[in-house]
Design a protein around this motif. Structure first.
Motif: not given
Length: 372
Positions: A89-95, A196-202
């Protein structure tokens, strides 16, 4: 002095920039803060300026972290069950675009500029002003170590039975490789864009066996691994595990499970007062009661236990206690909590062959809804 040569800022620690020129009488910094799905603003989000301390000391310093951090939030922890490249989500980091200027002869003269990607992370004192966790342009928001996660074969797709996610910024064509810990099956995919991605841990297909995870540079066949972690499933048939998602030192969500006994306690608070009783014919209703209460509400508190862990868990525990955002993933529900434990003894295996940690936390809300 040039701007810091790094791609990422971790804004719970100071991010200091130095603006200096031997002929300047002051300086200015323009900060443009924006999300990855938007263009930079036409005018600076913040403009900071100051005069030099003295004619023989022309250095001016600025800490940008407080201005950047207020633009980062963490509404909820991610659950990734079927998306290889799930966007963070864009809220979780910024440029952040930073421009510096020297005040010379009454006019501002452009000096340096740079673009950064900012996360809600921090560095320890030993790492200096602002850590650089990057590998080139890439960064993985997690430690390289062994992790355990809760696996319930009866309910393998609930949020608490998933292994959680790893947040990472990967340039295009960088690679993530998963290897099943039992079957040796290999699952690989490449970043389709620099993002920026949220990848699987598994991955879901490996959830019952666990996985070895590698992040690698591009291109193949000369890819170089720069981050390796192991994720192992744990089944718990006796106790109800407590699954906590928290913002770690890198500014990304991390999942830790407390597998053993947990205890729930209700604590009620109220304000007492003496009731003005009605007296009629020199008598009163004894059922009314003279001492009454108002603002009666309660909070629910828990004591949880990690189960047997080795001393590498100390770092995870430390980051959990230092986190300012913790969610309890209960089934498919996310509940905010507040860690009450403020002190723990960081055990070592050589001193104590079996290590169990107990923590106290309370729900981040009252039992009776009083939101206004």
């Amino acid at each position: 002095m040039a701007l810091p040569n790094q791609d990422h800022i971790f804004v719970r620690s100071p991010f200091i920039i130095e603006v200096d020129d031997p002929t300047q009488t002051g300086s200015k910094v323009e900060i443009f803060i924006y999300k990855a799905n938007a263009l930079p603003p036409a005018t600076p989000t913040y403009t900071l300026s100051k005069l030099i301390p003295a004619s023989n000391n022309t250095v001016t310093l600025y800490n940008l972290s407080p201005y950047i951090r207020e633009n980062i939030t963490h509404p909820t922890s991610p659950d990734n069950a079927n998306v290889n490249l799930q966007l963070t989500p864009y809220e979780e980091f910024t440029l952040v675009d930073v421009y510096t200027y020297n005040l010379i002869g009454g006019n501002y003269v452009a000096q340096f500029n740079a673009t950064y990607r900012a996360f809600d992370g921090f560095g320890y004192y030993e790492t200096g002003i602002n850590p650089d966790y990057s590998f080139g342009q890439a960064v993985v928001l997690a430690d390289e170590m062994d992790y355990n996660y809760y696996y319930d074969p009866a309910y393998p797709t609930t949020a608490e039975s998933l292994a959680g996610t790893i947040t990472a910024y990967l340039p295009i064509n960088f690679i993530v490789e998963y290897t099943g810990l039992q079957t040796g099956t290999i699952f690989t995919f490449s970043a389709t864009s620099s993002r920026v991605f949220d990848f699987f841990r598994v991955p879901p297909s490996m959830i019952s066996e666990g996985a070895k995870v590698k992040f690698l540079t591009a291109p193949t066949p000369f890819a170089i691994p720069f981050w390796i972690g192991f994720f192992r499933p744990v089944e718990e048939c006796k106790y109800e595990p407590i699954v906590l998602d928290f913002i770690n030192k890198y500014g990304g969500f991390q999942r830790e499970t407390f597998f053993k006994a947990s205890f729930e306690n209700l604590e009620v608070q109220s304000t007492p007062y003496n009731f003005m009783m009605t007296i009629d014919a020199l008598t009163y209703d004894v059922k009314q009661g003279q001492k009454q209460i108002f603002n009666n509400n309660g909070s629910t508190k828990y004591k949880i236990n990690s189960g047997w862990v080795d001393e590498t868990f100390n770092e995870n525990l430390q980051q959990l206690l230092l986190s300012e955002r913790v969610l309890w993933t209960k089934g498919n529900t996310k509940l905010p909590i507040r860690i009450n434990t403020k002190s723990v003894n960081k055990e070592k295996n050589i001193n104590n062959k079996k290590i169990n940690y107990s923590l106290d936390f309370e729900m981040g809300f009252d039992v009776i809804n009083n939101v206004i």
